[in-house]
Design a protein around this motif. Structure first.
Motif, PDB file in Angstrom:
ATOM      1  N   VAL A 195       1.008  -1.201   0.134  1.00 20.45           N
ATOM      2  CA  VAL A 195      -0.131  -0.025  -0.059  1.00 20.45           C
ATOM      3  C   VAL A 195       1.061   1.166   0.088  1.00 20.45           C
ATOM      4  CG1 VAL A 195      -1.869   1.337   1.170  1.00 20.45           C
ATOM      5  CG2 VAL A 195      -1.849  -1.069   1.327  1.00 20.45           C
ATOM      6  N   GLU A 196       0.569   2.454  -0.740  1.00 17.46           N
ATOM      7  CA  GLU A 196       1.247   3.510  -0.915  1.00 17.46           C
ATOM      8  C   GLU A 196       0.516   4.748  -0.441  1.00 17.46           C
ATOM      9  OE1 GLU A 196       3.014   4.409  -4.481  1.00 17.46           O
ATOM     10  OE2 GLU A 196       3.778   2.305  -5.094  1.00 17.46           O
ATOM     11  N   LEU A 197       1.126   5.632   0.390  1.00 16.93           N
ATOM     12  CA  LEU A 197       0.483   6.931   0.656  1.00 16.93           C
ATOM     13  C   LEU A 197       1.379   7.982  -0.227  1.00 16.93           C
ATOM     14  CD1 LEU A 197      -0.175   6.442   4.682  1.00 16.93           C
ATOM     15  CD2 LEU A 197      -1.936   6.101   2.618  1.00 16.93           C
ATOM     16  N   VAL A 198       0.352   8.845  -0.843  1.00 17.53           N
ATOM     17  CA  VAL A 198       1.269   9.833  -1.726  1.00 17.53           C
ATOM     18  C   VAL A 198       0.839  11.012  -1.526  1.00 17.53           C
ATOM     19  CG1 VAL A 198       1.783  10.144  -4.036  1.00 17.53           C
ATOM     20  CG2 VAL A 198       1.369   7.960  -3.474  1.00 17.53           C
ATOM     21  N   ILE A 199       1.860  11.980  -1.632  1.00 15.71           N
ATOM     22  CA  ILE A 199       1.480  13.671  -1.283  1.00 15.71           C
ATOM     23  C   ILE A 199       2.267  14.098  -2.593  1.00 15.71           C
ATOM     24  CG2 ILE A 199       3.079  14.069   0.311  1.00 15.71           C
ATOM     25  CD1 ILE A 199       1.080  16.162   1.201  1.00 15.71           C
ATOM     26  N   GLY A 200       1.786  15.038  -3.429  1.00 17.17           N
ATOM     27  CA  GLY A 200       2.679  15.807  -4.327  1.00 17.17           C
ATOM     28  C   GLY A 200       2.264  16.961  -4.980  1.00 17.17           C
ATOM     29  N   LEU A 201       2.739  17.180  -6.111  1.00 12.83           N
ATOM     30  CA  LEU A 201       2.276  18.862  -6.930  1.00 12.83           C
ATOM     31  C   LEU A 201       2.725  18.488  -8.392  1.00 12.83           C
ATOM     32  CD1 LEU A 201       1.871  21.832  -6.796  1.00 12.83           C
ATOM     33  CD2 LEU A 201       4.285  21.963  -6.712  1.00 12.83           C
ATOM     34  N   LYS A 202       1.687  18.943  -9.133  1.00 15.00           N
ATOM     35  CA  LYS A 202       1.808  18.719 -10.628  1.00 15.00           C
ATOM     36  C   LYS A 202       1.591  20.178 -11.147  1.00 15.00           C
ATOM     37  CE  LYS A 202       0.760  13.860 -11.305  1.00 15.00           C
ATOM     38  NZ  LYS A 202      -0.265  13.069 -11.683  1.00 15.00           N
ATOM     39  N   ALA A 203       2.424  20.747 -11.986  1.00 13.81           N
ATOM     40  CA  ALA A 203       2.348  22.104 -12.482  1.00 13.81           C
ATOM     41  C   ALA A 203       2.551  22.187 -13.828  1.00 13.81           C
ATOM     42  CB  ALA A 203       3.330  23.008 -12.012  1.00 13.81           C
ATOM     43  N   GLU A 204       1.554  22.797 -14.641  1.00  9.94           N
ATOM     44  CA  GLU A 204       1.372  23.026 -15.965  1.00  9.94           C
ATOM     45  C   GLU A 204       2.423  23.797 -16.378  1.00  9.94           C
ATOM     46  OE1 GLU A 204      -1.954  23.223 -19.523  1.00  9.94           O
ATOM     47  OE2 GLU A 204      -2.375  24.217 -17.706  1.00  9.94           O
ATOM     48  N   MET A 211       5.136  19.044 -15.022  1.00  8.91           N
ATOM     49  CA  MET A 211       6.177  18.657 -14.363  1.00  8.91           C
ATOM     50  C   MET A 211       5.933  18.679 -12.960  1.00  8.91           C
ATOM     51  SD  MET A 211       9.684  20.588 -15.890  1.00  8.91           S
ATOM     52  CE  MET A 211      10.490  19.370 -15.302  1.00  8.91           C
ATOM     53  N   GLY A 212       6.202  17.435 -12.163  1.00  5.61           N
ATOM     54  CA  GLY A 212       5.966  17.347 -10.787  1.00  5.61           C
ATOM     55  C   GLY A 212       6.775  16.737 -10.075  1.00  5.61           C
ATOM     56  N   TRP A 213       6.518  16.556  -8.658  1.00  6.55           N
ATOM     57  CA  TRP A 213       7.150  15.452  -7.983  1.00  6.55           C
ATOM     58  C   TRP A 213       6.189  14.950  -6.525  1.00  6.55           C
ATOM     59  CZ3 TRP A 213       6.527  17.272  -2.939  1.00  6.55           C
ATOM     60  CH2 TRP A 213       6.397  18.262  -2.652  1.00  6.55           C
ATOM     61  N   ASN A 214       6.437  13.901  -6.073  1.00  8.47           N
ATOM     62  CA  ASN A 214       5.656  13.606  -4.990  1.00  8.47           C
ATOM     63  C   ASN A 214       6.641  12.725  -4.210  1.00  8.47           C
ATOM     64  OD1 ASN A 214       5.567  10.363  -5.942  1.00  8.47           O
ATOM     65  ND2 ASN A 214       4.884  11.502  -7.576  1.00  8.47           N
ATOM     66  N   LEU A 215       6.098  12.729  -2.646  1.00 14.30           N
ATOM     67  CA  LEU A 215       6.553  11.856  -1.764  1.00 14.30           C
ATOM     68  C   LEU A 215       5.657  10.573  -1.511  1.00 14.30           C
ATOM     69  CD1 LEU A 215       7.627  14.838   0.633  1.00 14.30           C
ATOM     70  CD2 LEU A 215       8.937  13.756  -1.143  1.00 14.30           C
ATOM     71  N   ARG A 216       6.391   9.307  -1.072  1.00 11.96           N
ATOM     72  CA  ARG A 216       5.463   8.373  -0.942  1.00 11.96           C
ATOM     73  C   ARG A 216       6.113   7.464  -0.014  1.00 11.96           C
ATOM     74  NH1 ARG A 216       4.090   6.049  -6.381  1.00 11.96           N
ATOM     75  NH2 ARG A 216       3.893   8.268  -6.798  1.00 11.96           N
ATOM     76  N   GLU A 217       5.217   6.895   0.790  1.00  9.79           N
ATOM     77  CA  GLU A 217       5.576   5.849   1.758  1.00  9.79           C
ATOM     78  C   GLU A 217       4.801   4.441   1.396  1.00  9.79           C
ATOM     79  OE1 GLU A 217       7.248   4.277   5.545  1.00  9.79           O
ATOM     80  OE2 GLU A 217       7.823   6.097   4.128  1.00  9.79           O
ATOM     81  N   ARG A 218       5.858   3.420   1.280  1.00  8.68           N
ATOM     82  CA  ARG A 218       5.193   2.027   0.855  1.00  8.68           C
ATOM     83  C   ARG A 218       5.080   1.150   2.096  1.00  8.68           C
ATOM     84  NH1 ARG A 218       8.738   3.309  -3.860  1.00  8.68           N
ATOM     85  NH2 ARG A 218       7.446   3.791  -5.618  1.00  8.68           N
ATOM     86  N   ILE A 219       4.314   0.406   2.144  1.00  5.60           N
ATOM     87  CA  ILE A 219       4.218  -0.478   3.299  1.00  5.60           C
ATOM     88  C   ILE A 219       3.676  -1.944   2.640  1.00  5.60           C
ATOM     89  CG2 ILE A 219       2.840  -1.245   5.446  1.00  5.60           C
ATOM     90  CD1 ILE A 219       2.172   1.878   5.570  1.00  5.60           C
ATOM     91  N   LEU A 220       4.772  -2.789   2.765  1.00  8.25           N
ATOM     92  CA  LEU A 220       4.512  -4.255   2.343  1.00  8.25           C
ATOM     93  C   LEU A 220       3.486  -4.850   2.997  1.00  8.25           C
ATOM     94  CD1 LEU A 220       5.890  -6.012   0.051  1.00  8.25           C
ATOM     95  CD2 LEU A 220       7.368  -6.975   1.906  1.00  8.25           C
TER      96      LEU A 220
END
Length: 278
Positions: A195-204, A211-220
């Motif tokens: 399972v992944e929890l994501v927070i990020g940004l996308k700009a036109e 272009m964008g970036w995101n941070l994520r935590e993956r839990i097996l």
């Protein structure tokens, strides 16, 4: 003398009659009553008309409908290029995509392929496999105008990977006998779920180009460790010996706006100007 008294009596009678007629008001005629009613009705209409054109001080609700640009956005994760510089054995490509399903909700998809060739003085490792993730993203950014496509979002994903790994050769040193033991581990097939929890940004940055970036935590969710060894890398997840990993993505993407989404909202306004006269 008698003539003088008669004149005086006549004049006194005339004065008394005039005083009595002045004190008695004449009764209003039917014509006067109708005229007074008409004047009252005209005055009442004038008062009502002025009341209608007073400023509106209470809130006013307005129904608004507009169409938002929707479409299919697809791109690639550039951070895999950077990670390959620091970890040469991690050769991975990741494609990203999303599609707008409502004003602030997006369906998200990722998929890719990973190859893990590794070798050192103790063993050699071979692994490869494919992975996919599916989830939803919610845009928290308040739009400045209906057609704005920039996003500040949070989301959740379900990830799945099917892969295999093997150890063609390994060497174990025996300090007691002074000899090295050589062996191998055959190919092992495995599945991983996370399972992944994501927070990020996308700009036109250009029209329909993002272009964008995101941070994520993956839990097996499941364990892929065997009695012999753990996989060096789980495709799409990361380090195979950990139950939770942190990751960063840098993406470039392009959207194809081939449909629109209807948005319906009630807008509450508080106007201060008068209603124009007709």
């Amino acid at each position: 003398m008698t003539r003088i008294l008669l004149c005086f009596s006549l004049i006194s009678s005339m004065l008394l009659c005039m005083a009595a007629s002045a004190q008695n008001k004449p009764a209003a005629t039917k014509t006067d009553t109708i005229r007074q009613a008409r004047n009252a009705d005209i005055l009442r209409k004038a008062v009502n008309t002025d009341t209608l054109h007073q400023p509106v001080t209470g809130p006013v609700t307005r129904d608004s409908v507009w169409h938002l640009p929707g479409g299919f956005r697809f791109g690639v994760d550039l951070s895999r290029i950077v990670s390959a510089i620091y970890y040469p054995y991690r050769k991975e490509i990741t494609f990203v995509a999303d599609a707008r399903i409502s004003s602030d909700l997006y369906a998200a998809f990722e998929g890719g392929y990973a190859n893990t060739p590794y070798s050192d003085s103790s063993y050699t490792y071979q692994g490869n496999g494919m992975f996919v993730t599916l989830g939803l993203d919610y845009n928290f950014l308040k739009r400045q105008y209906p057609a704005e496509k920039n996003m500040f979002y949070g989301g959740i994903r379900y990830g799945f990977s099917h892969f295999n790994y093997s150890v063609p050769t390994y060497t174990t040193k025996n300090s007691y006998w002074g000899e090295d033991f050589h062996g191998s581990i055959p190919k092992t097939n495995a599945n991983a779920h996370w399972v992944e929890l994501v927070i990020g940004l996308k700009a036109e940055v250009l029209k329909n180009f993002f272009m964008g970036w995101n941070l994520r935590e993956r839990i097996l969710v499941n364990s892929v460790t065997t009695d012999i060894m753990s996989p060096l890398v789980i495709p799409g997840f990361g380090n195979g010996s950990k139950r939770a990993v942190f990751d960063v993505q840098y993406t470039v993407s392009y959207v194809i706006p081939f449909y629109r989404i209807r948005e319906h909202k009630l807008i509450v306004e508080n106007p201060k100007k008068k209603i124009p006269r007709k």
